[in-house]
Design an enzyme around this catalytic site. Structure first.
Site, PDB file in Angstrom:
ATOM      1  N   THR A   1       0.849  -1.186   0.000  1.00 18.48           N
ATOM      2  CA  THR A   1       0.000   0.000   0.000  1.00 18.48           C
ATOM      3  C   THR A   1       0.883   1.234   0.000  1.00 18.48           C
ATOM      4  O   THR A   1       1.879   1.295   0.744  1.00 18.48           O
ATOM      5  CB  THR A   1      -0.978   0.027   1.191  1.00 18.48           C
ATOM      6  OG1 THR A   1      -1.723   1.255   1.158  1.00 18.48           O
ATOM      7  CG2 THR A   1      -0.268  -0.089   2.527  1.00 18.48           C
ATOM      8  N   GLU A   2       0.534   2.209  -0.820  1.00 14.26           N
ATOM      9  CA  GLU A   2       1.451   3.329  -1.056  1.00 14.26           C
ATOM     10  C   GLU A   2       1.636   4.248   0.137  1.00 14.26           C
ATOM     11  O   GLU A   2       2.555   5.060   0.163  1.00 14.26           O
ATOM     12  CB  GLU A   2       1.031   4.133  -2.289  1.00 14.26           C
ATOM     13  CG  GLU A   2      -0.329   4.769  -2.234  1.00 14.26           C
ATOM     14  CD  GLU A   2      -1.394   3.921  -2.907  1.00 14.26           C
ATOM     15  OE1 GLU A   2      -2.305   4.502  -3.507  1.00 14.26           O
ATOM     16  OE2 GLU A   2      -1.323   2.676  -2.819  1.00 14.26           O
TER      17      GLU A   2
END
Length: 219
Positions: A48-49
């Site tokens: 997840t960024e």
């Protein structure tokens, strides 16, 4: 086809694009369903960024940890061996080409592989977020989306909304079929057996190239 069935059909087919050991980024919404349908023997690492590698399933109600969320603000869990880091490191991973595949939704996509998925002019939007980096940095970009929006085509000859990125989409998976973006145009490679080729084309503004090896997306 009911809404829940549409989402399941798309997520189930999208899961077949994953290979053991892949690093995967999932957009918010429908893409988060994809890990539920991983083929037997396939293990992937979810990134997840906002800064985590090794996301696990959504926690049960009452078991949420306020410190563990994904980029969309939803609660997550971490698998054994997972790690967290700052967003600068996370985007270095993405921009460095270390994400094998990114699954996103779309407002529009066109036959050149252009993607518009972040804003409709005149309407409020929270911003593009990490989409522009993911679309350019991931090795493969797969759109998982409904084929139309209130009956209007989303797969166009040319996007009319502001682009997220140009020429980066590799594949489109909808409830009607699977399409690959090529230099020649959009190739329909798989079709849902509830639809005919003529129905898929009628719901698509871009001219589809029909694969000579067209098969069912449910196989």
């Amino acid at each position: 086809m009911e809404k829940n069935e549409i989402r399941e059909v798309i997520a189930r087919r999208a899961a077949k694009e994953l290979h053991d050991g892949d690093v995967v980024n999932l957009g918010i919404g429908l893409p988060t369903m994809i890990p539920n349908y991983l083929p037997a023997g396939v293990s992937v690492t979810l990134q997840t960024e906002n800064g985590a590698m090794g996301m696990g399933p959504t926690p049960e109600e009452g078991q949420e940890d306020k410190n563990l969320i994904n980029a969309g603000g939803g609660f997550i869990t971490l698998t054994p061996g997972a790690c967290t880091f700052d967003s600068a490191t996370s985007f270095a991973i993405i921009r460095g080409g270390h994400v094998n595949v990114s699954f996103l939704g779309a407002l529009q996509v066109d036959e050149k592989g252009n993607l518009a998925n972040w804003i409709i002019p005149g309407k409020m939007a929270p911003g593009m977020g990490g989409a522009m980096d993911l679309v350019v940095g991931a090795k493969r970009v797969i759109l998982t989306m409904e084929h139309t929006q209130k009956g209007a085509p989303k797969i166009l000859k040319e996007c009319t909304l502001p682009l997220t990125a140009a020429g980066q989409v590799n594949m489109i998976i909808t409830e009607m079929g699977v399409m690959e973006i090529t230099k020649e145009g959009i190739v329909l490679t798989e079709i849902h057996p509830e639809f005919t080729v003529e129905q898929v084309q009628a719901a698509t503004e871009a001219k589809l190239i029909i694969s000579p090896n067209l098969k069912s997306m449910l196989d």
